[in-house]
Write a protein that holds these residues in place. Sequence first.
Motif, mmCIF file in Angstrom:
data_model
loop_
_atom_site.group_PDB
_atom_site.id
_atom_site.type_symbol
_atom_site.label_atom_id
_atom_site.label_comp_id
_atom_site.label_asym_id
_atom_site.label_seq_id
_atom_site.Cartn_x
_atom_site.Cartn_y
_atom_site.Cartn_z
ATOM 1 N N SER A 271 -18.335 -45.475 -38.665
ATOM 2 C CA SER A 271 -17.321 -45.277 -39.814
ATOM 3 C C SER A 271 -17.569 -46.651 -40.700
ATOM 4 O O SER A 271 -17.763 -47.972 -40.184
ATOM 5 N N SER A 272 -17.531 -46.658 -41.785
ATOM 6 C CA SER A 272 -17.669 -47.495 -42.731
ATOM 7 C C SER A 272 -16.436 -48.453 -42.676
ATOM 8 O O SER A 272 -17.016 -49.779 -42.798
ATOM 9 N N GLN A 273 -15.383 -48.085 -42.403
ATOM 10 C CA GLN A 273 -14.359 -49.218 -42.198
ATOM 11 C C GLN A 273 -14.148 -49.792 -41.068
ATOM 12 O O GLN A 273 -13.816 -51.078 -40.943
ATOM 13 N N SER A 299 -17.580 -43.795 -52.209
ATOM 14 C CA SER A 299 -16.105 -43.486 -52.522
ATOM 15 C C SER A 299 -15.097 -44.812 -52.243
ATOM 16 O O SER A 299 -15.588 -45.704 -51.036
ATOM 17 N N ILE A 300 -14.061 -44.887 -52.834
ATOM 18 C CA ILE A 300 -13.243 -46.210 -52.575
ATOM 19 C C ILE A 300 -12.856 -46.213 -51.364
ATOM 20 O O ILE A 300 -12.496 -47.406 -50.945
ATOM 21 N N TRP A 301 -12.522 -45.040 -50.754
ATOM 22 C CA TRP A 301 -11.667 -44.907 -49.533
ATOM 23 C C TRP A 301 -12.432 -45.419 -48.486
ATOM 24 O O TRP A 301 -11.941 -45.729 -47.541
ATOM 25 N N ASP A 302 -13.698 -45.524 -48.618
ATOM 26 C CA ASP A 302 -14.565 -45.876 -47.600
ATOM 27 C C ASP A 302 -14.568 -47.575 -47.423
ATOM 28 O O ASP A 302 -15.073 -48.292 -46.567
ATOM 29 N N HIS A 303 -14.033 -48.033 -48.432
ATOM 30 C CA HIS A 303 -14.217 -49.587 -48.460
ATOM 31 C C HIS A 303 -12.779 -50.402 -48.897
ATOM 32 O O HIS A 303 -12.374 -51.296 -48.420
ATOM 33 N N GLY A 305 -9.235 -51.712 -48.685
ATOM 34 C CA GLY A 305 -8.572 -52.205 -47.494
ATOM 35 C C GLY A 305 -9.495 -52.953 -46.804
ATOM 36 O O GLY A 305 -9.197 -54.366 -46.193
ATOM 37 N N GLY A 306 -10.469 -52.313 -46.108
ATOM 38 C CA GLY A 306 -11.492 -53.242 -45.424
ATOM 39 C C GLY A 306 -12.023 -54.321 -46.280
ATOM 40 O O GLY A 306 -12.181 -55.537 -45.664
ATOM 41 N N MET A 307 -12.444 -54.269 -47.561
ATOM 42 C CA MET A 307 -12.960 -55.112 -48.115
ATOM 43 C C MET A 307 -11.917 -56.368 -48.317
ATOM 44 O O MET A 307 -12.373 -57.408 -48.158
ATOM 45 N N LEU A 308 -10.795 -56.208 -48.637
ATOM 46 C CA LEU A 308 -9.627 -57.133 -48.625
ATOM 47 C C LEU A 308 -9.564 -57.913 -47.405
ATOM 48 O O LEU A 308 -9.487 -59.207 -47.346
ATOM 49 N N ILE A 309 -9.584 -57.091 -46.281
ATOM 50 C CA ILE A 309 -9.602 -57.867 -44.734
ATOM 51 C C ILE A 309 -10.707 -58.824 -44.707
ATOM 52 O O ILE A 309 -10.590 -59.870 -44.381
ATOM 53 N N ALA A 310 -11.795 -58.419 -45.147
ATOM 54 C CA ALA A 310 -13.197 -59.024 -45.022
ATOM 55 C C ALA A 310 -13.114 -60.342 -45.928
ATOM 56 O O ALA A 310 -13.413 -61.498 -45.668
#
Length: 361
Positions: A271-273, A299-303, A305-310
Amino acid sequence: MSYAKELEIACLAVQRAARLTKTILASVDKGALDKQDNTPVTIADFAAQALIISAIHHVFPADQFVGEESSGALRENPQLLDRVWEVVSTTKLEDVDGEEKRIVLATPSSPDEMLDLIDLGGKGAGGSEGRIWVLDPVDGTATFIKGQQYAVCLALLEDGQQKVGVLGCPNLKLESDDLQRTRVQEDVVDSAGAGQVLYAVLGQGAYIQPLSNTTRLLEDQRQRLPTRQPTDPSDVRFVDCAYADSTDYNKHGLVAKALGAPWPATADLWSSQMRYVALAVGECNTLIKIVRQQDHRSSIWDHAGGMLIAQEVGCTITDVRGDSVSCGQGRKLAGAYGLVVAPAPVHARVLEAVKEVIQRS
């Protein structure tokens, strides 16, 4: 703006969808079928997307959506449609005795409404204007089917910038309260509980707390995720996926060698996320993506939210050229070529190593 209401409805929507996925995971036949890209799609994908969009759309009717799934397979398969509707219409969070609900989660009123809600996401174009919710109802369907790690993902973009990110991880198991290092591996699974949810609001830090099967968010058990600030490149710990077709795993290994960092990757996750989750909870601290094909864009849905948390735990995020990465250019990370996510003190050195490996190839 605090985004308190957006965060609350997002966390509750993800909590309900996570319960749905965990219930389906316990069933023998998950109704898997194949999409054109050969990724297994399950009833959970369609049902979770419908429930999440229903909850958000009811509270914020003017907002737009971008979701991975569209309703085409359901419209062509009445039997599958009936099974998805059964799950959607019966999935509820349990009420807490004596506690007044602050938010009531909306549910589709009919199969037709459910299909239309799914398509709000599936047909959403994205972009850099307005408020857009980005969701991946089940990120990691291949490992979901195996009972391994997956994520229910939701993020709010405002004029192209990530403002809120929520990742529900129904199989994530915290083996201790030590958030300096929590294992995230495919087979380290919370089989007895409901898992964990990670979330962040831009500029307000990132948090983790247990998921619940009730209408209550377990905020009294939340913990702030510490920032990750290693200064020596040899302290880099990679999260990766050896089986990802889009990336060059061998080149990733050469980057690790150049840095003097351990290889193979500390965590290998489909899972990317969930790879962002591994960064956030300290299992790893660095994620790179050297793509095999120059025209590949994620695809943006793979990143989202997760990007923001990182970012909220101290990571800097660029593509392999050092350019910023934006989720506000449509359904893909259109302007980004590959990816480098690393703690701010070592990001420049990791990026340099990535560029050197690419130039030599």
